[in-house]
Design an enzyme around this catalytic site. Sequence first.
Site, mmCIF file in Angstrom:
data_model
loop_
_atom_site.group_PDB
_atom_site.id
_atom_site.type_symbol
_atom_site.label_atom_id
_atom_site.label_comp_id
_atom_site.label_asym_id
_atom_site.label_seq_id
_atom_site.Cartn_x
_atom_site.Cartn_y
_atom_site.Cartn_z
ATOM 1 N N HIS A 347 0.830 -1.207 0.000
ATOM 2 C CA HIS A 347 0.000 0.000 0.000
ATOM 3 C C HIS A 347 0.865 1.257 0.000
ATOM 4 C CE1 HIS A 347 0.743 1.028 4.257
ATOM 5 N NE2 HIS A 347 0.623 -0.283 4.508
ATOM 6 N N CYS A 365 3.839 -4.669 6.288
ATOM 7 C CA CYS A 365 3.386 -4.355 4.933
ATOM 8 C C CYS A 365 4.547 -3.897 4.055
ATOM 9 C CB CYS A 365 2.321 -3.263 4.970
ATOM 10 S SG CYS A 365 0.798 -3.760 5.803
#
Length: 420
Positions: A347, A365
């Site tokens: 992201h 992430c």
Amino acid sequence: MGVFGANGEKGHPPVKPLRTARRLPAALVALGLAVTLGLSACSSDPAPAPDSGTQAPAGGSGAAAEALSAKLTTQPAAGAKDVAPGDPVGVKVADGTLQTITLTNPDGKAVAGELAADKHSWSATEPLGFGKSYTWSGTATGADGKPVQLSGQFTTATAKRQVSGSLNVGDNQTYGIAMPIALTFSGKVADKVAAEKALTVQTNPKTEGSWAWLPDVDGHSVAHWRPKEYYQPGTKVVVTAKIYGVKIGDGVYGKQDVSASFTIGRSQIVKGDTRTHRMQVIRDGQQIADYPVSYGLDSDPGRVTHSGTHVVMTKYPTYSMSNPRYGYTDVNVPWAVRISNNGEFIHGLAASVWAQGKKNISHGCLNLSPARAKEYYDSVLMGDPVEITGSSQQLSAKDGDYSDWTYSWSDWTKLSALSA
């Protein structure tokens, strides 16, 4: 019978008259005739002994066997009880042909069926109901030309409980080359062999693959199918779960069939190395992007990005992230692509741009700049593989629903209920 010559022997030409006429005594004529007939009988093949279904032909080896009457077999057999509605239903005939076949439900309505082109079999083409009595009727004609009547009844089982199934793939959708097929049942499946026999995956081009039963999730049995290697781009896939009426436990039956037809799109693979702080996007064998990334902090087991083959599960234009253990809740991030169920995403995050390509500081992430995240987001298909290397921890089956590629092919096939 065959045609006999004047001397009584089959196929011999008539005996030529003697040049010298001489009347013989009647007794000698009779004796000569007896000898001739006796020789004829000895030269013929012996008649075969009759077996249980065939009578010996009359008149020696040249005669046809006696025609037989039709023999009908039904599935289920007449008088059968507690028949699973999903079991095959049909009629077969030996030594004859089917003329009319009808299977009638308790309301007097005929069950739809199909007669084979050779008229040797008939099969029901619609499912039967639970707890109902069905009646056979019809006629077959034997090889002897005589009709044989079909009759009988059977009764289907009453389900204590019915379990449905849902697929993770949909009709007319396009997925990535690592896309697993997941069939989640609404309850526990005790007879996994029976259930798996009702599952099929057809691929074009033909693709080797296998079903595997993964650990139950909240009391729901789960079966996944994955190919041995990534799909070829453009592969057409049809998955069918014909589970209606299939007995999958004691008094438990499948509730309804489910199926889906989909296509595998272009090949796109992400290759990331936590040690280089970068990720490459490889499309159809060509690198199309090389992004600076900040991965999870490797020194903290709770924040590390796992090595292994992840699979894109879904994506969101904006996603709210929370991790109370690390002191943040409801942090909105742009262009979020989920790659596992353990909290790993690719992201955008403007706040970590300074570390991207240099240092791993995330909570597991893969952080990109918002602009690069949007570029990647727009290129993604559900089912795309994301191959991560270099971290201190390996992705495993406990890390989520799409952990199929964490198994070796040998270990994966052992999870099939049909592998034994």
